[in-house]
Design a protein around this motif. Structure first.
Motif, PDB file in Angstrom:
ATOM      1  N   GLY A 185       4.322  62.351  32.977  1.00 28.94           N
ATOM      2  CA  GLY A 185       3.213  61.647  32.181  1.00 28.94           C
ATOM      3  C   GLY A 185       2.749  60.766  33.134  1.00 28.94           C
ATOM      4  O   GLY A 185       2.274  59.457  32.716  1.00 28.94           O
ATOM      5  N   PHE A 236      -4.332  62.596  24.672  1.00 27.89           N
ATOM      6  CA  PHE A 236      -4.885  62.237  26.163  1.00 27.89           C
ATOM      7  C   PHE A 236      -5.336  63.087  26.870  1.00 27.89           C
ATOM      8  O   PHE A 236      -5.986  63.053  27.813  1.00 27.89           O
ATOM      9  N   ALA A 267       6.846  67.601  30.516  1.00 28.43           N
ATOM     10  CA  ALA A 267       8.155  66.863  30.711  1.00 28.43           C
ATOM     11  C   ALA A 267       9.570  67.578  30.307  1.00 28.43           C
ATOM     12  O   ALA A 267      10.383  67.488  30.936  1.00 28.43           O
ATOM     13  N   GLU A 268       9.051  68.472  29.507  1.00 27.76           N
ATOM     14  CA  GLU A 268      10.273  69.323  28.789  1.00 27.76           C
ATOM     15  C   GLU A 268      10.514  70.557  29.479  1.00 27.76           C
ATOM     16  O   GLU A 268      11.380  71.651  29.193  1.00 27.76           O
ATOM     17  N   GLY A 319       6.200  56.005  33.271  1.00 27.40           N
ATOM     18  CA  GLY A 319       5.547  54.668  32.991  1.00 27.40           C
ATOM     19  C   GLY A 319       4.874  54.961  31.696  1.00 27.40           C
ATOM     20  O   GLY A 319       3.873  55.757  31.619  1.00 27.40           O
ATOM     21  N   ALA A 320       5.279  54.099  30.781  1.00 30.40           N
ATOM     22  CA  ALA A 320       4.627  54.168  29.263  1.00 30.40           C
ATOM     23  C   ALA A 320       4.277  55.486  28.914  1.00 30.40           C
ATOM     24  O   ALA A 320       3.330  55.849  28.396  1.00 30.40           O
ATOM     25  N   TYR A 338      -8.799  55.964  31.396  1.00 27.31           N
ATOM     26  CA  TYR A 338      -7.537  55.802  32.026  1.00 27.31           C
ATOM     27  C   TYR A 338      -7.387  55.474  33.607  1.00 27.31           C
ATOM     28  O   TYR A 338      -6.942  54.561  34.066  1.00 27.31           O
ATOM     29  N   ASP A 378       1.314  65.876  34.486  1.00 28.10           N
ATOM     30  CA  ASP A 378       0.903  65.417  33.252  1.00 28.10           C
ATOM     31  C   ASP A 378       0.422  66.651  32.431  1.00 28.10           C
ATOM     32  O   ASP A 378       0.123  67.567  32.929  1.00 28.10           O
ATOM     33  N   ALA A 379       0.998  66.531  31.206  1.00 21.88           N
ATOM     34  CA  ALA A 379       0.430  67.721  30.112  1.00 21.88           C
ATOM     35  C   ALA A 379      -0.901  67.628  30.096  1.00 21.88           C
ATOM     36  O   ALA A 379      -1.435  68.893  29.778  1.00 21.88           O
ATOM     37  N   SER A 419       0.660  64.778  23.144  1.00 26.15           N
ATOM     38  CA  SER A 419      -0.129  64.608  24.523  1.00 26.15           C
ATOM     39  C   SER A 419      -1.450  64.975  24.096  1.00 26.15           C
ATOM     40  O   SER A 419      -2.445  64.608  25.017  1.00 26.15           O
TER      41      SER A 419
HETATM   42  C1  LIG Z   1       0.401  56.189  28.101  1.00 30.19           C
HETATM   43  S1  LIG Z   1      -0.002  57.414  29.001  1.00 30.19           S
HETATM   44  C2  LIG Z   1       0.719  56.779  30.492  1.00 30.19           C
HETATM   45  C3  LIG Z   1       0.261  57.077  31.979  1.00 30.19           C
HETATM   46  C4  LIG Z   1       0.778  56.530  33.169  1.00 30.19           C
HETATM   47  N1  LIG Z   1       2.026  56.902  33.519  1.00 30.19           N
HETATM   48  C5  LIG Z   1       0.478  54.978  33.108  1.00 30.19           C
HETATM   49  O1  LIG Z   1       1.447  54.368  33.310  1.00 30.19           O
HETATM   50  O2  LIG Z   1      -0.721  54.574  32.767  1.00 30.19           O
HETATM   51  C6  LIG Z   1       1.075  58.655  28.730  1.00 30.19           C
HETATM   52  C7  LIG Z   1       0.882  59.958  29.348  1.00 30.19           C
HETATM   53  O3  LIG Z   1       1.973  60.970  29.060  1.00 30.19           O
HETATM   54  C8  LIG Z   1       1.196  62.372  29.086  1.00 30.19           C
HETATM   55  N2  LIG Z   1       2.217  62.904  27.904  1.00 30.19           N
HETATM   56  C9  LIG Z   1       2.535  62.991  26.916  1.00 30.19           C
HETATM   57  N3  LIG Z   1       3.406  63.790  26.701  1.00 30.19           N
HETATM   58  C10 LIG Z   1       3.644  64.647  27.530  1.00 30.19           C
HETATM   59  C11 LIG Z   1       4.707  65.888  27.962  1.00 30.19           C
HETATM   60  N4  LIG Z   1       5.391  66.068  26.954  1.00 30.19           N
HETATM   61  N5  LIG Z   1       4.661  66.238  29.152  1.00 30.19           N
HETATM   62  C12 LIG Z   1       4.128  65.510  30.108  1.00 30.19           C
HETATM   63  N6  LIG Z   1       3.311  64.514  30.073  1.00 30.19           N
HETATM   64  C13 LIG Z   1       3.081  64.148  28.821  1.00 30.19           C
HETATM   65  C14 LIG Z   1      -0.025  61.927  28.277  1.00 30.19           C
HETATM   66  O4  LIG Z   1      -1.096  63.178  28.611  1.00 30.19           O
HETATM   67  C15 LIG Z   1      -0.555  60.592  28.984  1.00 30.19           C
HETATM   68  O5  LIG Z   1      -1.373  61.023  30.190  1.00 30.19           O
END
Ligand SMILES: C[S@@+](CC[C@H](N)C(=O)[O-])C[C@H]1O[C@@H](n2cnc3c(N)ncnc32)[C@H](O)[C@@H]1O
Length: 271
Positions: A49, A6, A95-96, A111-112, A15, A70-71, A3
Motif C-alpha cells: 500500500g 486511490f 496485499a492479499e 504505512g497508513a 499523493y 500498491d493496488a 482501494s
Molecule cells: C492512505 S494510502 C497510504 C500510502 C502510503 N503508504 C503513505 O504512507 O502515504 C493507502 C494505499 O493503500 C493502497 N491499497 C489499498 N488497498 C490495498 C490492497 N488491498 N493491496 C495493496 N494496496 C492497497 C491504496 O491504493 C493506497 O495507495
C-alpha cells in the motif's frame, strides 16, 4: 474494492506531492526492532500500500532491495516518476496476494494502509513470505494533527479540527479502523510475538498550501468532492482563508509547524 478510492490519476498526483514522508522516528523504531528480532542481513523490505512511494524511499538506504506494492496502477505510475536509489522498485499488486517467494522477505511494512486490506488474507501472506524471525510493521498517523505558528497555535489547531469534522461524514468504515488506532488490526496479527508503540511524536514544516493539498489527498475529501464538488472546494478554501487570517499573513506559502503523533504495530514471525 476500497482501494478503488486511490485509483484516479489526479488523486495519485496529489499523493505524490502531499503525503507525509516516512518519519525517521518510525524508520529507526522499525529498524531497531528488526535488528533485535532477526538481525542482519537486511536483504528485502516490502512496502505494501506504498501509494506514491514516500515510505518505500525512506527505507532504501537500509536494505539491499526495497519493493513498493500498491493496488492502484496510477499510484505506482506516480511512484516510478520520482528518482531515488537504484535498489527501489515498484509493482502493482495486492496485499492479499503477495508475489514473493516463501520465506524471502525480511520486513513487511505498511504505512497508513493496512486498514484497507483484508487482514486475514494479508496476514496469511505475511506468514508465508517472511523469513523466520522476519518482521511486520503497521503504522499510521493520529488525526487531527497540531499546528504551530507564533502565538496562534491553538486557533490553528481548532481550524484543523473543524476541517476534520467537515470531512467526517465522508469517511469510510475502513478509515474508522485507523481512528480506532488499529486495535482490531493488532488482535488480527497471528504472530504471538507482537507489540504496539503509541504516541510516536514527529514534526514537519509545511506551507498553508501544502496543508490544503494534504487535505485534498485524503480519501474522505475525495469522496466529498465526488458527491458535492463545490462544497468540497469551498471547505478547503475556507480553511486556507482562516489560516491566513489567524496567522495575519498574506501568503499561502507561509510555513508552519505540523506536530503529529503516530502509532506502530510490530510483530515477528516465529522461528
Ligand atoms: C492512505 S494510502 C497510504 C500510502 C502510503 N503508504 C503513505 O504512507 O502515504 C493507502 C494505499 O493503500 C493502497 N491499497 C489499498 N488497498 C490495498 C490492497 N488491498 N493491496 C495493496 N494496496 C492497497 C491504496 O491504493 C493506497 O495507495
Amino acid at each position: 474494492m476500497a482501494s478503488r478510492l486511490f485509483e484516479e490519476r489526479e488523486h495519485a498526483a496529489l499523493y505524490q506531492k502531499y503525503r507525509v514522508p516516512l518519519p525517521s522516528q518510525i524508520c529507526n523504531l522499525v529498524l531497531n526492532y528488526l535488528q533485535r528480532k532477526k538481525g542482519k542481513p537486511f536483504s528485502l523490505a516490502v512496502d505494501i500500500g506504498c501509494g506514491s512511494g514516500q515510505s518505500t524511499r525512506g527505507l532504501a538506504a537500509y536494505f539491499e532491495k526495497v519493493v513498493g506494492i500498491d493496488a492502484s496502477g496510477a499510484q505506482i505510475e506516480e511512484a516510478r516518476k520520482v528518482g531515488g536509489l537504484g535498489n527501489i522498485s515498484f509493482r502493482q499488486g495486492l496485499a492479499e496476494k503477495l508475489e514473493f517467494e516463501d520465506g524471502s522477505v525480511d520486513l513487511v511494512i505498511a504505512g497508513a494502509a493496512v486498514h484497507w486490506f483484508d487482514m486475514e488474507m494479508f496476514m496469511k501472506e505475511v506468514e508465508r513470505v517472511l523469513k523466520p524471525k522476519g518482521c511486520v510493521s503497521l503504522y499510521c498517523y493520529r488525526v487531527p494533527f497540531e499546528l504551530h505558528y507564533n502565538d496562534c497555535s491553538e486557533h490553528l489547531t481548532q481550524i484543523v479540527q473543524e476541517m476534520f469534522k467537515t470531512l467526517a461524514p465522508y469517511e469510510s468504515e475502513k478509515s474508522q479502523i485507523a481512528r480506532n488506532e488499529y486495535k482490531e488490526v493488532f488482535d488480527a496479527i497471528t504472530f504471538p510475538d507482537k507489540e504496539r508503540v503509541d504516541n510516536i511524536p514527529f514534526e514537519q514544516h509545511e506551507s498553508i498550501s501544502w496543508i490544503k493539498g494534504f487535505f485534498e489527498s485524503l480519501s474522505y475529501y475525495q469522496t466529498f468532492q465526488k458527491k458535492d464538488p463545490e462544497s468540497a472546494k469551498a471547505s478547503v478554501e475556507r480553511m486556507e482563508q482562516n489560516f491566513l487570517q489567524a496567522m495575519g499573513v498574506a501568503s499561502s506559502e507561509t510555513v508552519l509547524e505540523m506536530k503529529w503523533t503516530a502509532f506502530c504495530l510490530l510483530a515477528s514471525k516465529p522461528e
